[in-house]
Design a protein around this motif. Sequence first.
Motif, short mmCIF file in Angstrom:
data_model
loop_
_atom_site.label_atom_id
_atom_site.label_comp_id
_atom_site.label_asym_id
_atom_site.label_seq_id
_atom_site.Cartn_x
_atom_site.Cartn_y
_atom_site.Cartn_z
N MET A 200 0.88 -1.22 -0.17
CA MET A 200 0.10 -0.08 0.06
C MET A 200 0.88 1.24 0.02
N LEU A 201 1.96 0.97 0.59
CA LEU A 201 2.88 2.29 0.92
C LEU A 201 3.53 2.48 -0.54
N ASN A 202 4.22 1.83 -1.03
CA ASN A 202 4.80 2.00 -2.41
C ASN A 202 4.03 2.10 -3.61
N SER A 203 2.73 1.28 -3.54
CA SER A 203 2.17 1.43 -4.50
C SER A 203 1.23 2.94 -4.74
N GLY A 204 1.15 3.35 -3.36
CA GLY A 204 0.72 4.57 -3.34
C GLY A 204 1.47 5.73 -4.08
N MET A 205 2.80 5.75 -3.41
CA MET A 205 3.86 6.64 -3.95
C MET A 205 4.01 6.38 -5.40
N MET A 206 4.14 5.28 -5.86
CA MET A 206 4.35 5.19 -7.18
C MET A 206 3.30 5.64 -8.28
N ALA A 207 2.14 5.18 -7.77
CA ALA A 207 0.85 5.52 -8.47
C ALA A 207 0.84 7.12 -8.58
N TYR A 208 1.11 7.88 -7.65
CA TYR A 208 0.98 9.32 -7.57
C TYR A 208 1.91 9.75 -8.48
N ALA A 209 3.17 9.29 -8.46
CA ALA A 209 4.23 9.87 -9.32
C ALA A 209 3.95 9.64 -10.67
N LEU A 210 3.14 8.67 -11.12
CA LEU A 210 2.84 8.37 -12.56
C LEU A 210 1.60 9.01 -13.03
N THR A 211 0.71 9.52 -11.97
CA THR A 211 -0.50 10.11 -12.55
C THR A 211 -0.50 11.67 -12.20
N HIS A 212 0.22 12.11 -11.19
CA HIS A 212 0.03 13.63 -10.91
C HIS A 212 1.44 14.22 -10.73
N MET A 213 2.55 13.60 -11.18
CA MET A 213 3.83 14.36 -11.29
C MET A 213 4.20 14.26 -12.82
N LYS A 214 5.18 15.39 -13.15
CA LYS A 214 5.73 15.24 -14.47
C LYS A 214 7.27 14.98 -14.51
N PHE A 215 7.79 14.04 -15.09
CA PHE A 215 9.31 13.78 -14.92
C PHE A 215 9.49 13.13 -16.40
N ARG A 216 10.87 13.36 -16.50
CA ARG A 216 11.33 12.40 -17.78
C ARG A 216 11.00 11.13 -17.76
N LEU A 217 10.77 10.42 -18.99
CA LEU A 217 10.64 8.84 -18.95
C LEU A 217 9.26 8.69 -18.36
N GLN A 218 8.45 9.29 -17.84
CA GLN A 218 7.10 9.02 -17.17
C GLN A 218 6.40 8.01 -18.13
N ALA A 219 6.23 8.09 -19.49
CA ALA A 219 5.17 7.30 -20.14
C ALA A 219 6.04 5.92 -20.20
N GLY A 220 7.62 5.93 -20.20
CA GLY A 220 8.20 4.63 -20.28
C GLY A 220 7.83 3.89 -19.09
N PHE A 221 8.10 4.49 -17.87
CA PHE A 221 8.05 3.94 -16.66
C PHE A 221 6.45 3.46 -16.65
N THR A 222 5.41 3.93 -17.22
CA THR A 222 4.08 3.52 -17.03
C THR A 222 4.07 2.38 -18.15
N THR A 223 4.66 2.53 -19.41
CA THR A 223 4.68 1.40 -20.39
C THR A 223 5.34 -0.07 -19.48
N ALA A 224 6.35 0.32 -18.88
CA ALA A 224 7.08 -0.85 -18.33
C ALA A 224 6.24 -1.59 -17.24
N ILE A 225 5.61 -0.70 -16.40
CA ILE A 225 4.45 -1.41 -15.52
C ILE A 225 3.48 -2.14 -16.06
N LEU A 226 3.07 -1.57 -17.12
CA LEU A 226 2.23 -2.23 -17.98
C LEU A 226 2.64 -3.60 -18.50
N ILE A 227 3.72 -3.63 -18.99
CA ILE A 227 4.26 -4.85 -19.62
C ILE A 227 4.64 -5.73 -18.56
N GLY A 228 5.12 -5.15 -17.57
CA GLY A 228 5.35 -6.27 -16.50
C GLY A 228 4.22 -6.78 -15.74
#
Length: 280
Positions: A86-114
């Motif tokens: 719950m802790l790490n999923s909340g922080m990771m999901a927040y970064a992927l949805t409400h933060m802007k950073f380089r390779l954000q799309a790449g991280f999202t794609t990697a999670i979907l592939i995983g």
Amino acid sequence: MISQQTLTMTLRQVLLTLLSIGMAFPFFWMVSSALKTNDEIWSFPPSLWPSDPLWHNFTDAWAAAPFTQYIFNSIFVATIIVLLQMLNSGMMAYALTHMKFRLQAGFTTAILIGYMIPATATYLPSYLILNELGLLNSYAGLIFSNCVSVFSIFLIRQAFLQVSHELVEAGQVDGASHLRILWTIIVPITRSSFAVLALITFIEQYNNYFWPMLITNDPSLQLVSAGLRSFFVEGGAYGLKWPLIMAASAMTIAPLLVLFIFTQKTIIHSVNLSAGATKG
């Protein structure tokens, strides 16, 4: 004359009642078999309830194997894993949805592939990593090897996508940090998803069998699934002590039933709160 609406409602209630009975019957049969003798279990036609219930089968089964240790191991390991996910999923999901950073799309794609990779495909590399870290045959190995879940990240990410980004921007304008926005704004709104995540993860880890058996060989670290197998095979109960096997199975399932009853109420309450927060 019965109205169409009344007839539809009656048929729906009857169907739901039959489905509920069908889902509850296996557990009833397990408890009933735990109170029978071997001859009664294999008798034909089978009886729904024994003529003389043998309640001591539960105490005999509990004394025949260290089920207290098995249940403690499962509850302890599953609870810690739930909190970490719950802790790490909340922080990771927040970064992927409400933060802007380089390779954000790449991280999202990697999670979907995983998410599409079977868990068994990761067993060998995970085993080698735990071996190098010296975490085999330990509580730490059981916990840290399961503290991150792609499914958990994906589930919470989908929930966070439903939260308006304007709430995040309003928090930033007020000078709140990302962590404060996450735990005081986003998490309360999506608490129903966290409740569902906690329930699914706890049940999965409580019943986990193959991976804990692979990385542990100490009987004192066995979870309930492995403990039941040991009682079923190594304890000489195979084909001989079915009433005790059924009694042991019923006792190990009981914590999950209690958890589901309480979590069900929490989920319904959280859904209502989330709906109210969204409308507001």
